[in-house]
Design a protein around this motif. Structure first.
Motif, PDB file in Angstrom:
ATOM      1  N   ASP A 326       1.254  -0.790  -0.064  1.00 15.80           N
ATOM      2  CA  ASP A 326      -0.140   0.574   0.112  1.00 15.80           C
ATOM      3  C   ASP A 326       0.933   1.380  -0.161  1.00 15.80           C
ATOM      4  O   ASP A 326       1.717   1.748   1.207  1.00 15.80           O
ATOM      5  N   VAL A 327       1.149   2.130  -1.262  1.00 17.74           N
ATOM      6  CA  VAL A 327       2.161   2.852  -1.086  1.00 17.74           C
ATOM      7  C   VAL A 327       1.503   4.049  -1.518  1.00 17.74           C
ATOM      8  O   VAL A 327       0.203   4.231  -2.454  1.00 17.74           O
ATOM      9  N   THR A 328       1.270   5.293  -0.567  1.00 15.81           N
ATOM     10  CA  THR A 328       0.628   6.763  -1.427  1.00 15.81           C
ATOM     11  C   THR A 328       2.442   7.589  -1.870  1.00 15.81           C
ATOM     12  O   THR A 328       2.989   7.983  -0.639  1.00 15.81           O
ATOM     13  N   TYR A 329       2.573   7.821  -3.351  1.00 10.02           N
ATOM     14  CA  TYR A 329       3.782   9.074  -3.700  1.00 10.02           C
ATOM     15  C   TYR A 329       3.438   9.824  -2.874  1.00 10.02           C
ATOM     16  O   TYR A 329       2.327  10.878  -3.546  1.00 10.02           O
ATOM     17  N   ASP A 330       3.246  10.841  -2.096  1.00  8.77           N
ATOM     18  CA  ASP A 330       3.490  12.116  -1.469  1.00  8.77           C
ATOM     19  C   ASP A 330       5.090  13.307  -0.649  1.00  8.77           C
ATOM     20  O   ASP A 330       4.340  14.221  -0.210  1.00  8.77           O
ATOM     21  N   ARG A 331       5.920  12.954  -1.108  1.00  6.35           N
ATOM     22  CA  ARG A 331       6.884  13.547  -1.053  1.00  6.35           C
ATOM     23  C   ARG A 331       6.624  15.143  -1.175  1.00  6.35           C
ATOM     24  O   ARG A 331       6.379  15.621  -2.246  1.00  6.35           O
ATOM     25  N   VAL A 332       7.651  16.041  -0.229  1.00  5.36           N
ATOM     26  CA  VAL A 332       7.425  17.404  -1.057  1.00  5.36           C
ATOM     27  C   VAL A 332       8.917  17.304  -0.886  1.00  5.36           C
ATOM     28  O   VAL A 332       9.676  16.752  -1.298  1.00  5.36           O
ATOM     29  N   PRO A 333       8.757  17.343  -2.877  1.00  2.00           N
ATOM     30  CA  PRO A 333       9.888  18.594  -3.197  1.00  2.00           C
ATOM     31  C   PRO A 333      10.867  18.699  -2.984  1.00  2.00           C
ATOM     32  O   PRO A 333      10.598  19.729  -1.901  1.00  2.00           O
ATOM     33  N   TYR A 334      12.019  18.112  -3.318  1.00  2.00           N
ATOM     34  CA  TYR A 334      13.496  19.389  -2.237  1.00  2.00           C
ATOM     35  C   TYR A 334      14.289  19.407  -3.320  1.00  2.00           C
ATOM     36  O   TYR A 334      14.462  18.023  -4.542  1.00  2.00           O
ATOM     37  N   PHE A 335      15.252  19.986  -3.815  1.00  2.00           N
ATOM     38  CA  PHE A 335      16.477  19.819  -4.468  1.00  2.00           C
ATOM     39  C   PHE A 335      17.540  20.725  -3.137  1.00  2.00           C
ATOM     40  O   PHE A 335      16.903  21.563  -2.511  1.00  2.00           O
ATOM     41  N   PHE A 336      18.573  20.812  -3.848  1.00  2.00           N
ATOM     42  CA  PHE A 336      19.380  21.531  -2.706  1.00  2.00           C
ATOM     43  C   PHE A 336      20.423  22.148  -4.746  1.00  2.00           C
ATOM     44  O   PHE A 336      20.811  21.279  -5.169  1.00  2.00           O
ATOM     45  N   SER A 337      21.563  23.231  -4.478  1.00  8.49           N
ATOM     46  CA  SER A 337      21.903  23.516  -5.345  1.00  8.49           C
ATOM     47  C   SER A 337      23.860  24.559  -4.199  1.00  8.49           C
ATOM     48  O   SER A 337      23.477  24.490  -3.432  1.00  8.49           O
ATOM     49  N   ASP A 338      24.586  24.472  -4.621  1.00  8.78           N
ATOM     50  CA  ASP A 338      25.364  24.468  -4.536  1.00  8.78           C
ATOM     51  C   ASP A 338      26.353  25.792  -5.501  1.00  8.78           C
ATOM     52  O   ASP A 338      26.521  24.921  -6.480  1.00  8.78           O
ATOM     53  N   GLN A 339      26.648  26.906  -5.373  1.00  8.69           N
ATOM     54  CA  GLN A 339      26.921  27.595  -5.965  1.00  8.69           C
ATOM     55  C   GLN A 339      28.202  29.188  -5.728  1.00  8.69           C
ATOM     56  O   GLN A 339      27.654  29.502  -4.244  1.00  8.69           O
ATOM     57  N   TYR A 340      29.645  28.681  -5.282  1.00  7.41           N
ATOM     58  CA  TYR A 340      30.334  29.511  -4.600  1.00  7.41           C
ATOM     59  C   TYR A 340      30.493  29.215  -3.404  1.00  7.41           C
ATOM     60  O   TYR A 340      30.923  28.429  -3.495  1.00  7.41           O
ATOM     61  N   ASP A 341      30.177  29.966  -2.269  1.00  7.13           N
ATOM     62  CA  ASP A 341      30.007  29.938  -1.032  1.00  7.13           C
ATOM     63  C   ASP A 341      28.723  29.950  -0.340  1.00  7.13           C
ATOM     64  O   ASP A 341      28.141  30.207   0.540  1.00  7.13           O
TER      65      ASP A 341
END
Length: 421
Positions: A326-341
């Motif tokens: 029994d699966v419900t896929y409802d993850r809150v979207p997430y991402f990351f980035s690194d630029q310079y400091d």
């Protein structure tokens, strides 16, 4: 438990496909698992391609999801450098494009990902025109940036999205000259809106990046097969030794579409339509990762998410669903980035037009803050910039749909946990 004589086929050897295969075994599936990857490299993660690996800070081996021996050890039938060119839903088979081999499946997972959008202008066949999606692209671009930095060369980047900005940062760290051409008025305009997009523009200008906003490339000028310049639609010509097309990615839906599976409209990402269990319009075929368009009750819409966390979590969710859990896929979207400091993490979904205001907690001038996208006093998304260990309370706040006082939300002395009911 699913019978041991069943065969589960996974088409797509990226992070979603590899994690799905891992999960099938971890959940006790003893049948055949066939993983088909159109690249000759073992399944790998993509974030390092525009971050650590591109900068030379991470070794090539660090990008792989599993060591090569893991697949045989876990009885995963891995087919590298192979494509699938047809699905027969009636016979429940897939056909390899190289030699016509036909493989039966009981359950099928499509994890075919996305591919870079191409510039539809003259000059894209020149040797110095690049894309960044695959490990081979990153290897080539790493060599290019090294040479440009050594020779004071110039790269023009079409697109000020995440890939364009991360490559711009890498290019400047190598010492290359950088011009970014973007049709919107700020970087990341379609993701962060003008309020925060401008902050990233300032960051890159401080590091010597030139921006050309409100414009598009119209031609890449070359001689003897090499890039000399890039022209924009205002008639300007920008010197360039290389050009990177970073204008987004398109889901690889051709296989699914040819099989008659439902495809979402443009407003919902043009991905393969799945339900909350990641099942397509065929109950024995599933989709996960960049290619899937899934319903998200929290945001009351259908989303297609191209980021690393969606592949990391979507592949295992699809595997469990294939096993009948029994699966419900409802993850809150997430991402990351690194630029310079600058390091940042973003949770949620709040494109321009969906929010009323952006609330800042902290010091945006020092680039140490959390931004919240708010509609009707409810937090839709949050981005922490050089502030760490706050992703969980931000996501809890988004999930709660709690109404918050924006002055309290902006007050760094009030713990975020206190705002979650």
């Amino acid at each position: 438990m699913v019978d041991a004589d069943q065969t589960f086929v996974i088409v797509g050897g990226g992070l979603a496909g590899a994690k799905a295969a891992e999960t099938l075994r971890a959940e006790g599936f003893t049948g055949r698992v066939i993983l088909i990857c159109d690249e000759r490299d073992h399944p790998y993660e993509r974030p390092p391609l525009s971050k650590g690996y591109l900068l030379g800070k991470e070794e090539r081996d660090s990008v792989f999801v599993h060591e090569p021996a893991w697949y045989a050890r876990n009885d995963i039938e891995l087919h590298l450098g192979q494509t699938v060119d047809a699905i027969d839903r009636t016979a429940k088979t897939v056909r390899f494009g190289e030699d016509g081999t036909v493989v039966h499946y009981d359950k099928l997972l499509l994890a075919t990902g996305a591919e870079p959008r191409r510039l539809d202008i003259p000059g894209t066949d020149l040797a110095g025109v690049h894309h960044l999606r695959r490990l081979a692209h990153a290897e080539r671009l790493k060599g290019v940036l090294t040479s440009l930095g050594r020779d004071n060369g110039h790269i023009v980047i079409a697109g000020a999205g995440w890939i364009g900005l991360e490559v711009a940062a890498a290019a400047r760290e190598y010492g290359a000259e950088v011009t970014v051409v973007e049709p919107e008025p700020t970087p990341l305009h379609g993701v962060l809106g003008p309020e925060l997009g401008g902050l990233f523009g300032e960051l890159h200008r401080e590091h010597g990046v030139r921006f050309h906003f409100g414009r598009r490339l119209t031609e890449i000028v070359g001689q003897d097969g090499m890039v000399l310049a890039a022209r924009t639609d205002d008639g300007e010509e920008h010197p360039a030794h290389d050009v990177l097309a970073a204008i987004g990615a398109a889901p690889r839906v051709a296989l699914a579409e040819a099989a008659g599976l439902e495809i979402a409209d443009r407003a919902h990402g043009r991905g393969v339509v799945v339900d909350e269990r990641l099942r397509t319009s065929d109950p024995d075929i599933y989709a996960a990762g960049d290619v899937a368009s899934f319903p998200h009750a929290l945001f009351d819409t259908r989303l297609r998410v191209e980021h690393w966390a969606n592949a990391l979590n979507g592949g295992p969710a699809a595997a469990r669903s294939m096993l009948g859990q029994d699966v419900t896929y409802d993850r809150v979207p997430y991402f990351f980035s690194d630029q310079y400091d600058l390091g940042m993490e973003y949770s949620g979904w709040a494109p321009p037009g969906t929010y009323d205001e952006v609330v800042i907690r902290g010091d945006a001038g020092k680039r140490e803050f959390i931004a919240f996208w708010v509609r009707e006093n409810r937090v839709l998304a949050g981005m922490n910039v050089n502030v760490w260990d706050v992703t969980e309370p931000i996501q809890q706040l988004i999930r709660s749909k709690a109404q918050v006082n924006t002055q309290t939300l902006a007050d760094p002395h009030v713990p975020l946990e206190n705002l979650v009911p």
